[in-house]
Design an enzyme around this catalytic site. Structure first.
Site, PDB file in Angstrom:
ATOM      1  N   ASP A  79       0.828  -1.202   0.000  1.00  0.00           N
ATOM      2  CA  ASP A  79       0.000   0.000   0.000  1.00  0.00           C
ATOM      3  C   ASP A  79       0.863   1.252   0.000  1.00  0.00           C
ATOM      4  OD1 ASP A  79      -2.136   1.690   0.009  1.00  0.00           O
ATOM      5  OD2 ASP A  79      -2.631   1.412   2.124  1.00  0.00           O
ATOM      6  N   ASP A 275      -1.596   4.713  -5.836  1.00  0.00           N
ATOM      7  CA  ASP A 275      -2.030   3.891  -4.704  1.00  0.00           C
ATOM      8  C   ASP A 275      -2.023   2.421  -5.101  1.00  0.00           C
ATOM      9  OD1 ASP A 275      -3.067   2.851  -2.426  1.00  0.00           O
ATOM     10  OD2 ASP A 275      -5.050   3.733  -2.617  1.00  0.00           O
TER      11      ASP A 275
END
Length: 281
Positions: A79, A275
């Site tokens: 992440d 992301d």
């Protein structure tokens, strides 16, 4: 990422370079030799992990990292949109979702509330030490999931690409209360790769183990590589884009305008962030 904020989420893929990069990195790993200095050569100063998963049908990517003493394997989702690395842990666990491995057993090496890493996890002006002997955290994600716990330090078993082994003590979250999000799947935890002080790559850099570089190469056939440090890519084959100095929490090129089929849609002033924890734009 926190609730109440709207972002356009992008997954940064290097699909066209993956095949060549796979061969180059494997060759580098096989040919690199141990040297007297950990930072002697660019190849030796990098850390690399194989990536597992795909965009479809799995919908997520993870790496296996050995943590603790003795080390135990855990699957961590990548992440780049958040900083904190955390594991579901038996502290005991109030609410944990399904895990591929037994819950992480925390040690007694707590990060205290006044530690700079703890301060980095809280918004400015909202940092109160109600429990000075420990650092409490709560992270929320765009899909509605969250993790609540305390910050601890433990040993991460890592390897440079030249074979030299590392055992740095890094801060991670001991998550004892998780709420699954809309993109729920069984997981041991999250590998936070954001730009903040508490992220995995920032902690490695602060200890002088790698340069502050993180990259990933994702194959169209699934899998790929995650690397830290600047020894595994060819500068001449990389197209660079400056990251915003205003949006310092995320990897963002700044404000964007949406085009469709080469034509302007009239949608402007979009905040774009890279992301890896989101499958689609």
């Amino acid at each position: 990422m926190g609730k109440g904020q709207v972002y356009v989420l992008m997954l940064l893929l290097f699909l066209s370079l993956c095949s060549a990069s796979d061969q180059k990195w494997r060759k580098a790993m096989m040919s690199a030799q141990k040297g007297p200095s950990l930072m002697m050569d660019r190849v030796g100063s990098s850390i690399m992990f194989p990536i597992h998963g795909n965009v479809y049908p799995t919908g997520y990517y993870n790496v296996t990292i050995n943590i603790g003493h003795p080390p135990k394997p855990y699957f961590l989702d990548l992440d780049t949109g958040s900083d904190l690395t955390w594991l579901q842990c038996d502290a005991p666990c109030v609410h944990c979702i399904e895990t591929p491995h037994p819950l992480y057993q925390p040690n007694n090496d707590l990060v205290v509330c006044k530690d700079p890493l703890c301060a980095a996890l809280h918004p400015p002006g909202d940092y109160k030490c109600e429990s000075p002997e420990q650092c409490d955290y709560e992270v929320e994600y765009a899909d509605g999931g969250s993790s609540l716990g305390v910050l601890v330090r433990d040993v991460f078993s890592l390897n440079y690409t030249n074979g030299i082994r590392l055992s740095p003590r890094l801060a991670l979250g001991c998550g004892y209360d998780q709420i699954p999000g809309a993109s729920y799947h069984p997981l041991d935890g999250i590998l936070g790769l954001g730009r903040g002080k508490s992220s995995f790559v920032s902690q490695l850099q602060s200890q002088g183990l790698v340069r502050n570089v993180v990259g990933h190469c994702l194959s169209g056939r699934g899998g790929g590589f995650l690397f830290f440090g600047d020894g595994l890519y060819d500068f001449s084959r990389v197209t660079w884009t400056s990251m915003s100095q205003e949006l310092t929490k995320y990897y963002s090129p700044g404000i964007a305008e949406l085009y469709f089929g080469g034509k302007a849609t009239g949608i402007k002033n979009l905040i774009v962030v890279f992301d890896s924890g989101s499958s689609y734009t």
